[in-house]
Structure formats: structure tokens, C-alpha cells
Design a protein around this motif. Sequence first.
Motif, mmCIF file in Angstrom:
data_model
loop_
_atom_site.group_PDB
_atom_site.id
_atom_site.type_symbol
_atom_site.label_atom_id
_atom_site.label_comp_id
_atom_site.label_asym_id
_atom_site.label_seq_id
_atom_site.Cartn_x
_atom_site.Cartn_y
_atom_site.Cartn_z
ATOM 1 N N ASP A 9 0.831 -1.203 0.000
ATOM 2 C CA ASP A 9 0.000 0.000 0.000
ATOM 3 C C ASP A 9 0.867 1.256 0.000
ATOM 4 O O ASP A 9 0.520 2.258 -0.649
ATOM 5 C CB ASP A 9 -0.920 -0.001 1.217
ATOM 6 C CG ASP A 9 -1.985 -1.085 1.131
ATOM 7 O OD1 ASP A 9 -2.269 -1.533 0.003
ATOM 8 O OD2 ASP A 9 -2.512 -1.490 2.185
ATOM 9 N N ILE A 10 1.987 1.223 0.709
ATOM 10 C CA ILE A 10 2.884 2.378 0.725
ATOM 11 C C ILE A 10 3.497 2.590 -0.653
ATOM 12 O O ILE A 10 3.576 3.723 -1.158
ATOM 13 C CB ILE A 10 3.990 2.185 1.783
ATOM 14 C CG1 ILE A 10 3.386 2.230 3.194
ATOM 15 C CG2 ILE A 10 5.076 3.249 1.643
ATOM 16 C CD1 ILE A 10 4.385 1.983 4.300
ATOM 17 N N LEU A 59 2.270 1.778 -3.474
ATOM 18 C CA LEU A 59 1.260 2.246 -4.422
ATOM 19 C C LEU A 59 1.144 3.762 -4.422
ATOM 20 O O LEU A 59 0.857 4.374 -5.459
ATOM 21 C CB LEU A 59 -0.100 1.622 -4.086
ATOM 22 C CG LEU A 59 -0.371 0.217 -4.616
ATOM 23 C CD1 LEU A 59 -1.672 -0.316 -4.038
ATOM 24 C CD2 LEU A 59 -0.440 0.221 -6.135
ATOM 25 N N SER A 60 1.344 4.367 -3.261
ATOM 26 C CA SER A 60 1.198 5.821 -3.139
ATOM 27 C C SER A 60 2.531 6.554 -3.133
ATOM 28 O O SER A 60 2.550 7.775 -3.020
ATOM 29 C CB SER A 60 0.429 6.162 -1.854
ATOM 30 O OG SER A 60 1.088 5.631 -0.708
ATOM 31 N N ALA A 61 3.638 5.834 -3.243
ATOM 32 C CA ALA A 61 4.948 6.478 -3.215
ATOM 33 C C ALA A 61 5.185 7.258 -4.504
ATOM 34 O O ALA A 61 4.882 6.765 -5.589
ATOM 35 C CB ALA A 61 6.047 5.431 -3.030
ATOM 36 N N PRO A 62 5.730 8.474 -4.428
ATOM 37 C CA PRO A 62 6.059 9.226 -5.655
ATOM 38 C C PRO A 62 7.090 8.473 -6.489
ATOM 39 O O PRO A 62 8.037 7.888 -5.960
ATOM 40 C CB PRO A 62 6.628 10.549 -5.110
ATOM 41 C CG PRO A 62 6.134 10.646 -3.709
ATOM 42 C CD PRO A 62 6.023 9.244 -3.209
ATOM 43 N N SER A 63 6.895 8.490 -7.800
ATOM 44 C CA SER A 63 7.789 7.742 -8.673
ATOM 45 C C SER A 63 9.213 8.283 -8.632
ATOM 46 O O SER A 63 10.173 7.531 -8.841
ATOM 47 C CB SER A 63 7.258 7.770 -10.108
ATOM 48 O OG SER A 63 7.145 9.107 -10.569
ATOM 49 N N ARG A 77 -1.810 -6.042 -5.615
ATOM 50 C CA ARG A 77 -3.113 -5.689 -5.056
ATOM 51 C C ARG A 77 -4.250 -6.202 -5.951
ATOM 52 O O ARG A 77 -5.274 -6.677 -5.450
ATOM 53 C CB ARG A 77 -3.214 -4.179 -4.895
ATOM 54 C CG ARG A 77 -2.310 -3.622 -3.822
ATOM 55 C CD ARG A 77 -2.599 -4.235 -2.467
ATOM 56 N NE ARG A 77 -3.885 -3.823 -1.936
ATOM 57 C CZ ARG A 77 -4.459 -4.348 -0.865
ATOM 58 N NH1 ARG A 77 -3.866 -5.346 -0.236
ATOM 59 N NH2 ARG A 77 -5.614 -3.904 -0.435
ATOM 60 N N ARG A 80 0.360 2.081 -16.253
ATOM 61 C CA ARG A 80 0.904 2.952 -15.202
ATOM 62 C C ARG A 80 2.353 3.319 -15.461
ATOM 63 O O ARG A 80 2.775 4.456 -15.236
ATOM 64 C CB ARG A 80 0.767 2.226 -13.858
ATOM 65 C CG ARG A 80 1.485 2.853 -12.684
ATOM 66 C CD ARG A 80 0.703 3.995 -12.090
ATOM 67 N NE ARG A 80 1.234 4.383 -10.807
ATOM 68 C CZ ARG A 80 2.278 5.172 -10.610
ATOM 69 N NH1 ARG A 80 2.927 5.667 -11.658
ATOM 70 N NH2 ARG A 80 2.684 5.478 -9.392
#
Length: 286
Positions: A116-117, A119-123, A160, A210
Motif C-alpha cells: 500500500d505504501i 502504491l502511493s509512493a512518488p515515482s 493488489r 501505469r
Amino acid sequence: MIAAGRNPVYRRRLAWHKFGIALCVLAMVVGIAFLGWILAVLLLKGFGAVSFALFSQSTPAPGSDGGGLANAIVGSLMMVGVATAVSTPVGILAGIYLAEYGDKSVLGQVTRFVTDIMLSAPSIVIGLFVYAIYVANIKHFSGWAGSFAISLIAVPVIVRTTDNMLNLVPASLREAAFALGAPRWKVAVLVRLRAVKAGVVTGVLLALARIAGETAPLLFTALNNQFFSANMNAPMANLPVVIYQFAMSPYENWRSLAWGGALLITFSVLGLNILSRTLFKQTKQG
């Protein structure tokens, strides 16, 4: 009904309801209008750059005329292909583990939390991470580093999606397989995974969409290459970085190529999203 219509409380609530619906419709219209504006400008300027040279010639030198994006297109396809080949088995196997053993396992809970972290981490953070542990140690940029960076972005998406799809399999189907004496790993792979294979493929396609347009990780890993090269152990041209560099250049032909590249990526991502939604719709109907 007539009495309810005369009730002031009912009329006030009805008015607020209509006001809320109007705001939702207005927000939808504004969002679609801006999206249509962006797509219209992209189509208007992007189609002007589409030609045979765009797919057959490499990026031009500064100040020169002509040129294309052949080296960037091939570089992007190679890096995205390697990243997909790496992230797909890792993501699917991790998703199977979470669905089968993750509920009562500490490792499963930690894995789900880290996923989950990510998934939201900046690229750009992922790009800096790969730069620090790989590029800085080998002392040069490379296509392998770029593939590694974008595969880290794709893995949590596949994990996920696989986990969620497997949890949609009815418990009765698993119990029937167990009743026939099948071991747990066979139930997971040959029963549950097969039942939702279209949904898992959807997750892979979403991950592919993505990573197709990611720029920040490639700036720190693959960088760019003006010439055509299939050497993954050297700096490699790719569409996102070329678009980023050409769009800010003072040369008209470079900016035109940037619009053409943006159009290619947009249509590629659009096609992948349409395909993934079609497969997901088939999964829900099945």
C-alpha cells in the motif's frame, strides 16, 4: 404525496438534493471539458508530427531538421517489456500468497502494508532509490536500471489486483477442491487463479499503463541516448524523457516531435485501459 410536497422540511431537503445534484453535474461537465480541451490540443498538434520518419529515424541533433523517435520508441518498448517480465510473476505470486496465507500471517500483513505504501509512493522517490543502490555503484546509467525502477512501480499494482481478484472467488469453489483432496497450492494456482485469470491480466495491463509514461524514474536511471541502441547496459533513449527534454527545447522540430511522442503514449495508455476494462467487465459477468 401531496401532503409531503407541502411539508416545508421535505421541500427544503428536496431543494438541497437538487442543488447537490446540480453541483455534481457541474463538476463533471468542468472535468470533461478540461479533459476534452487537453485531448483536442494533443490531437491537433500531435497528428501534425505523425509521419513515417517518426517511426523510422532516430532523434535529431540540436538545430538539425527532420528526425524521428525510433530509438526512443524501441528503448521504451524494451524497458517496459523487461519490467513487465520481471514484475508480472513477482506480483502474481505475491498476490497469491496474500490471498492464501496473508490473513493470519505477520509477514502477509507487513507485505500488504508495504504494498500500500509503494502504491502511493512518488515515482521520483523510487527513481532516486534505484539511482542510489544501482546507478551510483556501477557508475553509469543503463536500460537495466530504468527497467528495475519502473518494475518497482508495477509490482504493487499487480499484487493488489491479484489479491483482490482471488478474494472474489466463492468459498464453495475452494471447499469443493479441498474435498477432492487437492493440496492448498494446487487450489490456489489451478482453481482460484484460473477462475480469475482475466482479472489478473487486467491488473497486469493496468500496471503496464501505469509505467508506460513514467518520466521521473527514468531521468535518474536510463537517462537518454541520442542514437539508436539496443544495449541495455548503457544509457537508453525512451519516450517519456525525450518528450520532457524536447518539449522545453527552443527548436521547433524538437517540440513537434514531443507532441508526436505524447500522442503515441496517450493512445497506447488509452488502448491498454480500454482493453483492461473490457477484460474486467468479462470477469464480473463471468
